[in-house]
Design an enzyme around this catalytic site. Structure first.
Site, PDB file in Angstrom:
ATOM      1  N   HIS A  10      44.581  30.904  54.912  1.00  0.00           N
ATOM      2  CA  HIS A  10      46.019  30.911  55.218  1.00  0.00           C
ATOM      3  C   HIS A  10      46.582  32.332  55.259  1.00  0.00           C
ATOM      4  O   HIS A  10      46.014  33.269  54.683  1.00  0.00           O
ATOM      5  CB  HIS A  10      46.762  30.091  54.154  1.00  0.00           C
ATOM      6  CG  HIS A  10      46.557  30.622  52.771  1.00  0.00           C
ATOM      7  ND1 HIS A  10      47.257  31.694  52.282  1.00  0.00           N
ATOM      8  CD2 HIS A  10      45.680  30.272  51.810  1.00  0.00           C
ATOM      9  CE1 HIS A  10      46.838  31.971  51.075  1.00  0.00           C
ATOM     10  NE2 HIS A  10      45.868  31.122  50.750  1.00  0.00           N
ATOM     11  N   ARG A  61      50.500  26.234  51.981  1.00  0.00           N
ATOM     12  CA  ARG A  61      50.222  27.540  52.610  1.00  0.00           C
ATOM     13  C   ARG A  61      49.122  27.418  53.665  1.00  0.00           C
ATOM     14  O   ARG A  61      49.139  28.112  54.674  1.00  0.00           O
ATOM     15  CB  ARG A  61      49.899  28.608  51.560  1.00  0.00           C
ATOM     16  CG  ARG A  61      48.730  28.302  50.617  1.00  0.00           C
ATOM     17  CD  ARG A  61      48.779  29.270  49.440  1.00  0.00           C
ATOM     18  NE  ARG A  61      47.641  29.231  48.516  1.00  0.00           N
ATOM     19  CZ  ARG A  61      47.533  28.417  47.473  1.00  0.00           C
ATOM     20  NH1 ARG A  61      48.457  27.505  47.233  1.00  0.00           N
ATOM     21  NH2 ARG A  61      46.497  28.504  46.645  1.00  0.00           N
ATOM     22  N   GLU A  88      42.285  25.509  47.217  1.00  0.00           N
ATOM     23  CA  GLU A  88      41.818  26.721  46.534  1.00  0.00           C
ATOM     24  C   GLU A  88      41.126  26.320  45.238  1.00  0.00           C
ATOM     25  O   GLU A  88      41.383  25.232  44.698  1.00  0.00           O
ATOM     26  CB  GLU A  88      43.022  27.640  46.259  1.00  0.00           C
ATOM     27  CG  GLU A  88      42.677  28.961  45.568  1.00  0.00           C
ATOM     28  CD  GLU A  88      41.580  29.747  46.280  1.00  0.00           C
ATOM     29  OE1 GLU A  88      40.491  29.170  46.504  1.00  0.00           O
ATOM     30  OE2 GLU A  88      41.779  30.922  46.574  1.00  0.00           O
ATOM     31  N   HIS A 183      41.319  28.391  51.956  1.00  0.00           N
ATOM     32  CA  HIS A 183      41.748  29.397  50.976  1.00  0.00           C
ATOM     33  C   HIS A 183      40.647  30.413  50.700  1.00  0.00           C
ATOM     34  O   HIS A 183      39.470  30.169  50.988  1.00  0.00           O
ATOM     35  CB  HIS A 183      42.117  28.675  49.680  1.00  0.00           C
ATOM     36  CG  HIS A 183      43.179  27.666  49.875  1.00  0.00           C
ATOM     37  ND1 HIS A 183      44.502  27.901  49.625  1.00  0.00           N
ATOM     38  CD2 HIS A 183      43.121  26.388  50.355  1.00  0.00           C
ATOM     39  CE1 HIS A 183      45.217  26.831  49.931  1.00  0.00           C
ATOM     40  NE2 HIS A 183      44.406  25.897  50.372  1.00  0.00           N
TER      41      HIS A 183
HETATM   42  C1  DG2 Z   1      44.276  33.109  45.774  1.00  0.00           C
HETATM   43  C2  DG2 Z   1      42.975  33.823  45.713  1.00  0.00           C
HETATM   44  O1  DG2 Z   1      44.080  31.985  46.564  1.00  0.00           O
HETATM   45  O2  DG2 Z   1      42.997  34.744  44.741  1.00  0.00           O
HETATM   46  O3  DG2 Z   1      44.500  31.474  44.034  1.00  0.00           O
HETATM   47  O4  DG2 Z   1      45.383  33.444  43.682  1.00  0.00           O
HETATM   48  O5  DG2 Z   1      43.488  32.056  49.014  1.00  0.00           O
HETATM   49  O6  DG2 Z   1      45.034  30.342  48.161  1.00  0.00           O
HETATM   50  O7  DG2 Z   1      45.734  32.770  48.227  1.00  0.00           O
HETATM   51  P1  DG2 Z   1      44.629  31.781  48.049  1.00  0.00           P
HETATM   52  C3  DG2 Z   1      44.749  32.645  44.387  1.00  0.00           C
HETATM   53  P2  DG2 Z   1      41.795  35.737  44.406  1.00  0.00           P
HETATM   54  O8  DG2 Z   1      40.621  34.897  44.017  1.00  0.00           O
HETATM   55  O9  DG2 Z   1      41.560  36.582  45.622  1.00  0.00           O
HETATM   56  O10 DG2 Z   1      42.336  36.519  43.241  1.00  0.00           O
END
Ligand code: DG2
Length: 249
Positions: A10, A61, A88, A183
């Site tokens: 995203h 997102r 994610e 993600h």
């Molecule tokens: C980010 C990735 O997930 O973070 O969960 O903070 O891709 O949904 O923005 P996304 C989060 P990092 O593992 O790069 O810290």
């Protein structure tokens, strides 16, 4: 005979912007993220991509990024499947905390382990924590064992891969042209598998927001090649910036 599939992280979310661990928190895109999603659609349009079906997570997102990209492609009509297994990775008790502040507190090395190691999960939530996904109606069909209180990449692989193999692969093999909007870490899980990246090497893999990643797969659905659409240097710099998000201030 090769197949093509697009993987798309995203666009920048509001919490990416604020540099906060997000995980399963359902935050919107930032203004920049909206632009990135549109640009992703334009890049795919310029290369003539046509899709038959899309897959995304249950998080806005990724869903909104997909919508905006499909709008640029004028392909908003295609079926869209949303599944929690593309969410994610769950960031446990870190969700909501600023990454750089956490690096000050716990140390950069510890935060890097939580963010990028294969099998070190962040501290878990308790089940009475309001951030626990068990009370969220969108996850009502998940069994208690499936509902995470935290996840390391290995746990994410354990839910993403069956989805890839059992749901997405048969569609590719049937000749459907697919886009998967997901993600940073659910895509790292997939890329680790596709490219056979080792548990140690995966620490160095970062996926930038809003840049379509094209995989070409052979008849056994093994990768022949992959590349980011658009300027490769821009993709490299954006991935580098993701890696550096948890540096102490
Ligand atoms: C980010 C990735 O997930 O973070 O969960 O903070 O891709 O949904 O923005 P996304 C989060 P990092 O593992 O790069 O810290």
């Amino acid at each position: 005979m090769t197949y093509k599939i697009i993987l798309l992280r995203h666009g920048e979310s509001q919490w990416n912007r604020e540099n906060r661990f997000t995980g399963w928190t359902d935050v919107p895109l930032s203004e920049k993220g909206i632009e990135e999603a549109r640009s992703a659609g334009q890049l795919m349009r310029e290369e003539g991509f046509v899709f038959d079906k899309a897959y995304t997570s249950c998080l806005k997102r990724a869903i909104k990024t997909l919508w905006l990209a499909l709008e640029e492609l004028d392909q908003m009509w295609i079926p869209v499947v949303k599944d929690w297994r593309l969410n994610e990775r769950h960031y446990g008790a870190l969700q909501g905390y600023n990454k750089a502040e956490m690096a000050e507190k716990a140390g950069e090395a510890q935060v890097k382990l939580w963010r990028r190691s294969y099998d070190v999960p962040p501290p878990p939530l308790t089940r009475d924590d309001p951030r626990y996904p068990g009370n969220d109606p969108r996850y009502v069909n998940l069994s208690p064992a499936e509902l995470p209180t935290t996840e390391c990449l290995k746990d994410t692989v354990a839910r993403v891969l069956p989805y890839w193999n059992e749901v997405i692969c048969p569609e590719i093999a049937a000749g459907r042209r697919l886009i998967v909007a997901a993600h940073g870490n659910s895509l790292r899980a997939l890329v680790k598998y596709l490219d056979g990246i080792g548990d140690e090497e995966i620490v160095g893999l970062n996926i930038p927001t809003g840049i379509p990643l094209l995989y070409e797969l052979d008849e056994n659905l093994r990768p022949v090649s992959h590349r980011y659409l658009g300027d490769p240097e821009a993709a490299k710099a954006a991935a580098e910036a993701v890696a550096n998000q948890a540096r102490r201030k």
